[in-house]
Structure formats: structure tokens, C-alpha cells
Design a protein around this motif. Structure first.
Motif, PDB file in Angstrom:
ATOM      1  N   ALA A 200      19.237  35.277  36.355  1.00  0.00           N
ATOM      2  CA  ALA A 200      19.301  35.846  35.004  1.00  0.00           C
ATOM      3  C   ALA A 200      20.709  36.324  34.706  1.00  0.00           C
ATOM      4  CB  ALA A 200      18.309  37.000  34.874  1.00  0.00           C
ATOM      5  N   GLY A 201      21.096  36.222  33.440  1.00  0.00           N
ATOM      6  CA  GLY A 201      22.433  36.663  33.030  1.00  0.00           C
ATOM      7  C   GLY A 201      23.479  35.613  33.340  1.00  0.00           C
ATOM      8  N   GLY A 202      24.738  35.941  33.096  1.00  0.00           N
ATOM      9  CA  GLY A 202      25.798  34.973  33.316  1.00  0.00           C
ATOM     10  C   GLY A 202      26.905  35.504  34.201  1.00  0.00           C
ATOM     11  N   ASP A 203      26.584  36.470  35.046  1.00  0.00           N
ATOM     12  CA  ASP A 203      27.618  37.115  35.847  1.00  0.00           C
ATOM     13  C   ASP A 203      27.853  36.341  37.139  1.00  0.00           C
ATOM     14  OD1 ASP A 203      29.422  38.824  37.015  1.00  0.00           O
ATOM     15  OD2 ASP A 203      28.332  40.637  36.436  1.00  0.00           O
ATOM     16  N   THR A 204      29.065  35.828  37.306  1.00  0.00           N
ATOM     17  CA  THR A 204      29.385  35.077  38.517  1.00  0.00           C
ATOM     18  C   THR A 204      29.421  35.962  39.756  1.00  0.00           C
ATOM     19  OG1 THR A 204      31.739  35.319  38.016  1.00  0.00           O
ATOM     20  CG2 THR A 204      30.671  33.281  37.293  1.00  0.00           C
ATOM     21  N   ALA A 205      29.551  37.269  39.574  1.00  0.00           N
ATOM     22  CA  ALA A 205      29.517  38.171  40.730  1.00  0.00           C
ATOM     23  C   ALA A 205      28.210  37.982  41.495  1.00  0.00           C
ATOM     24  CB  ALA A 205      29.661  39.617  40.270  1.00  0.00           C
ATOM     25  N   ALA A 206      27.122  37.781  40.757  1.00  0.00           N
ATOM     26  CA  ALA A 206      25.809  37.607  41.390  1.00  0.00           C
ATOM     27  C   ALA A 206      25.695  36.246  42.074  1.00  0.00           C
ATOM     28  CB  ALA A 206      24.709  37.766  40.354  1.00  0.00           C
ATOM     29  N   THR A 207      26.213  35.196  41.431  1.00  0.00           N
ATOM     30  CA  THR A 207      26.092  33.851  42.016  1.00  0.00           C
ATOM     31  C   THR A 207      26.985  33.717  43.252  1.00  0.00           C
ATOM     32  OG1 THR A 207      27.812  32.939  40.527  1.00  0.00           O
ATOM     33  CG2 THR A 207      25.524  32.829  39.785  1.00  0.00           C
ATOM     34  N   ILE A 208      28.195  34.264  43.178  1.00  0.00           N
ATOM     35  CA  ILE A 208      29.119  34.193  44.314  1.00  0.00           C
ATOM     36  C   ILE A 208      28.567  34.964  45.509  1.00  0.00           C
ATOM     37  CG2 ILE A 208      31.409  34.925  45.128  1.00  0.00           C
ATOM     38  CD1 ILE A 208      32.401  34.376  42.245  1.00  0.00           C
ATOM     39  N   ARG A 209      28.017  36.143  45.249  1.00  0.00           N
ATOM     40  CA  ARG A 209      27.462  36.943  46.338  1.00  0.00           C
ATOM     41  C   ARG A 209      26.239  36.261  46.962  1.00  0.00           C
ATOM     42  NH1 ARG A 209      28.841  41.559  48.232  1.00  0.00           N
ATOM     43  NH2 ARG A 209      30.233  41.982  46.482  1.00  0.00           N
ATOM     44  N   ALA A 210      25.434  35.604  46.134  1.00  0.00           N
ATOM     45  CA  ALA A 210      24.266  34.889  46.658  1.00  0.00           C
ATOM     46  C   ALA A 210      24.698  33.805  47.643  1.00  0.00           C
ATOM     47  CB  ALA A 210      23.469  34.276  45.510  1.00  0.00           C
ATOM     48  N   ALA A 211      25.780  33.089  47.312  1.00  0.00           N
ATOM     49  CA  ALA A 211      26.282  32.044  48.207  1.00  0.00           C
ATOM     50  C   ALA A 211      26.898  32.654  49.462  1.00  0.00           C
ATOM     51  CB  ALA A 211      27.298  31.176  47.473  1.00  0.00           C
ATOM     52  N   ALA A 212      27.657  33.720  49.279  1.00  0.00           N
ATOM     53  CA  ALA A 212      28.311  34.367  50.419  1.00  0.00           C
ATOM     54  C   ALA A 212      27.296  34.901  51.419  1.00  0.00           C
ATOM     55  CB  ALA A 212      29.214  35.495  49.928  1.00  0.00           C
ATOM     56  N   GLU A 213      26.183  35.410  50.909  1.00  0.00           N
ATOM     57  CA  GLU A 213      25.155  36.011  51.762  1.00  0.00           C
ATOM     58  C   GLU A 213      24.045  35.033  52.124  1.00  0.00           C
ATOM     59  OE1 GLU A 213      23.914  39.465  49.604  1.00  0.00           O
ATOM     60  OE2 GLU A 213      25.838  40.515  49.885  1.00  0.00           O
ATOM     61  N   ASN A 214      24.173  33.791  51.646  1.00  0.00           N
ATOM     62  CA  ASN A 214      23.184  32.741  51.937  1.00  0.00           C
ATOM     63  C   ASN A 214      21.780  33.129  51.472  1.00  0.00           C
ATOM     64  OD1 ASN A 214      22.032  30.803  54.750  1.00  0.00           O
ATOM     65  ND2 ASN A 214      22.977  30.074  52.895  1.00  0.00           N
ATOM     66  N   THR A 215      21.725  33.829  50.328  1.00  0.00           N
ATOM     67  CA  THR A 215      20.453  34.275  49.759  1.00  0.00           C
ATOM     68  C   THR A 215      19.574  33.086  49.396  1.00  0.00           C
ATOM     69  OG1 THR A 215      21.559  36.212  48.826  1.00  0.00           O
ATOM     70  CG2 THR A 215      19.400  35.644  47.918  1.00  0.00           C
ATOM     71  N   SER A 216      18.353  33.066  49.927  1.00  0.00           N
ATOM     72  CA  SER A 216      17.388  31.987  49.647  1.00  0.00           C
ATOM     73  C   SER A 216      17.965  30.605  49.923  1.00  0.00           C
ATOM     74  CB  SER A 216      16.906  32.068  48.196  1.00  0.00           C
ATOM     75  OG  SER A 216      16.280  33.295  47.930  1.00  0.00           O
ATOM     76  N   GLY A 217      18.861  30.528  50.902  1.00  0.00           N
ATOM     77  CA  GLY A 217      19.450  29.247  51.277  1.00  0.00           C
ATOM     78  C   GLY A 217      20.611  28.804  50.404  1.00  0.00           C
ATOM     79  N   VAL A 218      21.079  29.675  49.508  1.00  0.00           N
ATOM     80  CA  VAL A 218      22.183  29.321  48.605  1.00  0.00           C
ATOM     81  C   VAL A 218      23.491  29.215  49.395  1.00  0.00           C
ATOM     82  CG1 VAL A 218      23.650  30.197  46.733  1.00  0.00           C
ATOM     83  CG2 VAL A 218      21.156  30.304  46.526  1.00  0.00           C
ATOM     84  N   ASN A 219      24.205  28.102  49.201  1.00  0.00           N
ATOM     85  CA  ASN A 219      25.510  27.931  49.853  1.00  0.00           C
ATOM     86  C   ASN A 219      26.596  27.463  48.882  1.00  0.00           C
ATOM     87  OD1 ASN A 219      24.681  25.293  49.478  1.00  0.00           O
ATOM     88  ND2 ASN A 219      24.420  24.847  51.664  1.00  0.00           N
ATOM     89  N   ALA A 220      26.272  27.450  47.575  1.00  0.00           N
ATOM     90  CA  ALA A 220      27.245  27.086  46.549  1.00  0.00           C
ATOM     91  C   ALA A 220      26.973  27.959  45.321  1.00  0.00           C
ATOM     92  CB  ALA A 220      27.143  25.612  46.198  1.00  0.00           C
ATOM     93  N   ALA A 221      28.015  28.151  44.504  1.00  0.00           N
ATOM     94  CA  ALA A 221      27.863  29.076  43.386  1.00  0.00           C
ATOM     95  C   ALA A 221      28.641  28.631  42.155  1.00  0.00           C
ATOM     96  CB  ALA A 221      28.349  30.476  43.793  1.00  0.00           C
ATOM     97  N   MET A 222      28.049  28.904  41.001  1.00  0.00           N
ATOM     98  CA  MET A 222      28.782  28.839  39.752  1.00  0.00           C
ATOM     99  C   MET A 222      29.887  29.886  39.821  1.00  0.00           C
ATOM    100  SD  MET A 222      27.342  30.148  36.062  1.00  0.00           S
ATOM    101  CE  MET A 222      27.484  31.906  36.451  1.00  0.00           C
ATOM    102  N   ALA A 223      31.097  29.507  39.424  1.00  0.00           N
ATOM    103  CA  ALA A 223      32.217  30.446  39.450  1.00  0.00           C
ATOM    104  C   ALA A 223      33.132  30.161  38.264  1.00  0.00           C
ATOM    105  CB  ALA A 223      32.980  30.311  40.760  1.00  0.00           C
ATOM    106  N   TYR A 224      34.121  31.040  38.099  1.00  0.00           N
ATOM    107  CA  TYR A 224      35.146  30.857  37.078  1.00  0.00           C
ATOM    108  C   TYR A 224      36.509  30.780  37.745  1.00  0.00           C
ATOM    109  CZ  TYR A 224      31.646  32.406  33.625  1.00  0.00           C
ATOM    110  OH  TYR A 224      30.532  32.538  32.840  1.00  0.00           O
ATOM    111  N   GLY A 225      37.463  30.175  37.048  1.00  0.00           N
ATOM    112  CA  GLY A 225      38.794  30.018  37.596  1.00  0.00           C
ATOM    113  C   GLY A 225      39.508  31.329  37.874  1.00  0.00           C
ATOM    114  N   THR A 226      39.115  32.404  37.176  1.00  0.00           N
ATOM    115  CA  THR A 226      39.780  33.692  37.374  1.00  0.00           C
ATOM    116  C   THR A 226      38.929  34.668  38.183  1.00  0.00           C
ATOM    117  OG1 THR A 226      38.946  34.430  35.216  1.00  0.00           O
ATOM    118  CG2 THR A 226      41.170  33.510  35.269  1.00  0.00           C
TER     119      THR A 226
END
Length: 310
Positions: A200-226
């Protein structure tokens, strides 16, 4: 009777004139309604606008973190907002001109969106930052290193094979034609439902952290150039070698009627946005996303360090 009628008409005219004057005065003194998107950089840039304008004697109504791109843009178009930070590349789909090559160049894209949005909607794009907050996909460094993943082309081949890949992203990223669909068109990067985790939402902080912590098997994340935390949290951005993405330079967009009320806004914001390059935005975003510092404090500290406010 005629005298009374004339008195009545004169009174009515005077009332109408006074009413018009009072209305014009109220509009002229109305606060500038400042909005922003709900993501980290939206909060940062929104607070920069609020603090800089207030420091220059402009009355502000704070509507930061209003929602996603569609919500904030609609609010500006309908007059519920006066100004907010947007990105030049978003003009491609906002104004229905996705195929124009100008979007791939920072200055050309800015000049195009500035011209089109003013002609169609009387919205004024102020000077942009020298930064590109483009959509990106970041992969855990261990996964990238083990599988030789450097580009989106590499990632597309990996996703199509047997390698485990799960991307954390927002619904907006997955659906917007200039985001994931653009990567699919350019690289053939297709993900099955089980290869995505839509947050939910559009915050890359959440997607990046999910990948970093391997949440639910996540190993890639939506991110922004900055985004600041990408490298710090052990992720690497896949290179867009085919130029699928437009350049997304941050710029403040203001309604023409609001700019006429507060013409000094352009001069106040121009040097501030000129100072914001990609490295600076990455550092400021990292303070919010990694260190947990409030966006308003980060914005204020930066403006004071550069002498834009006291």
C-alpha cells in the motif's frame, strides 16, 4: 419615488463594488495551499516549499503527504491545491505525449511540460532541480552478484528462468504506463503474480526495506534514482540501458492564479531547486529513510545550511 429608486440603485451598485473588492482582497490574502505526494521525497520537497515560503513572508496552508500522483495532481487541477513538487517525466502520461523523445532529456522535457501544461491548464512549472528521480528496480547485492545481474535485460532473463525473484512495489508502479509496463515493453520483463508483493502507498522506503530484509521472500524492490538507502541496505539498481524511462527532474508546479497572487514564489524557489542535485537528494532522503529523522527537520536543516532560511 424616483429619488428612492435612484438611491436604491446607487446602494446596490456600491454594495456590489464593495463585495467585489472584499472578495478580491480575500483572494489576494488567502494562504498558499502547499501539497505533496505521500512518499519520502514528496515529504522532503513539500517541507522545503513550506519552510522557504513561510520564511519569505508568504502565508501557507500545509497539505503535505496528500496522496499519490493522481490524487495530488487532481487537487491542483481542481483548485484544492495551489502548488506542489512534481517531476518533469510525469508530463509524458499526464499530458498524453508519451512517445515524445524530449522526455529523455532533462531540459527538453522541462521546456515541453512547461509549455504544454500552461497552454492546456494554466499551470506554471518553475525551475527544476538538476536531478533524475527516475523509476528503477533494485536487487539485493547477493542475488545480483551470484547471478551476474547488472541491467534490466539481465533481470528479465533471470525472471523468466528458474531463479527466485520477488519484487516489492506499489500498485502505481505496477500499473502506470511509464513504470513497470515500460520495462516490460523494453526488456520483456514479465512477472507472475507470485513474483510480486504489492504494498500500500508509494513509499520506496517500504519496498527497499522489504527487499533488504527478505520479507516474504522479496529480493527486489521498486526504487527511485534519488533514493538514499539503496546501497546502504545492500541493494543495487539495475541499469536501464535502453532508456525506457523518461527523466524525472523535480520541480514545483503552481496554478497561474496563485502565482499572480504571490509572484515572488518563483524567485524564492529557483536557487533552492538549483542546489538540489541527485547526490544531495540521496543524502537528504537517507536521513529520513535510514536515520528516521523527521522530513520537516531534514528540510529545515538543509535550507539553513545553505543560507536559504535563518
Amino acid at each position: 419615488m424616483l429619488k428612492l429608486r435612484r438611491s436604491f440603485l446607487l446602494g446596490a451598485c456600491l454594495a456590489a463594488l464593495l463585495g467585489t473588492s472584499f472578495q478580491a482582497l480575500a483572494q489576494a490574502s488567502a494562504p498558499l495551499r502547499v501539497g505533496s505526494k505521500i512518499d519520502t521525497e514528496g515529504k522532503l520537497l513539500g517541507n522545503i516549499l513550506v519552510l522557504a515560503l513561510e520564511a519569505n513572508g508568504i502565508k501557507v496552508e500545509n497539505r503535505i503527504s496528500l496522496g499519490n500522483t493522481k490524487v495530488v495532481r487532481t487537487a491542483l487541477m481542481t483548485g484544492e491545491l495551489d502548488i506542489y513538487p512534481e517531476y518533469t517525466g510525469n508530463g509524458a502520461f499526464m499530458l498524453g505525449d508519451e512517445s515524445n523523445k524530449a522526455w529523455k532529456d532533462l531540459r527538453a522535457g522541462y521546456e515541453l511540460v512547461k509549455k504544454m501544461d500552461y497552454e492546456r491548464n494554466k499551470l506554471v512549472w518553475l525551475e527544476p532541480a538538476n536531478a533524475n528521480n527516475t523509476w528503477a528496480i533494485a536487487v539485493r547485492k547477493d542475488v545480483a552478484a551470484a547471478n551476474g545481474l547488472h541491467t534490466l535485460d539481465d533481470l528479465a532473463k533471470y525472471a523468466a528462468g528458474k531463479g527466485p525473484l520477488k519484487l516489492a512495489a506499489s500498485a502505481e508502479f505496477m500499473e502506470r504506463p511509464d513504470a513497470m509496463p515500460a520495462f516490460t515493453a523494453a526488456y520483456g520483463l514479465k512477472l507472475r503474480p507470485d513474483q510480486t508483493l504489492v504494498l500500500a502507498g508509494g513509499d520506496t522506503a517500504a519496498t527497499i526495506r522489504a527487499a533488504a530484509e527478505n520479507t516474504s521472500g522479496v529480493n527486489a524492490a521498486m526504487a527511485y534514482g534519488t533514493d538514499g538507502p539503496v546501497a546502504a541496505l545492500g541493494l543495487v539498481i539495475m541499469q536501464d540501458t535502453k532508456g525506457a524511462q523518461p527523466v524525472y527532474a523535480p520541480a514545483a508546479v503552481i496554478r497561474e492564479d496563485a502565482l499572480k497572487r504571490y509572484p515572488q514564489v518563483a524567485a524564492v524557489l529557483a536557487p533552492i531547486f538549483k542546489s538540489l542535485d541527485e547526490v544531495t537528494l540521496q543524502q537528504l532522503n537517507a536521513r529520513i529513510q535510514l536515520e528516521g529523522v523527521d522530513a520537516r527537520k531534514v528540510a529545515g536543516d538543509y535550507l539553513r545550511s545553505k543560507g536559504f532560511i535563518k
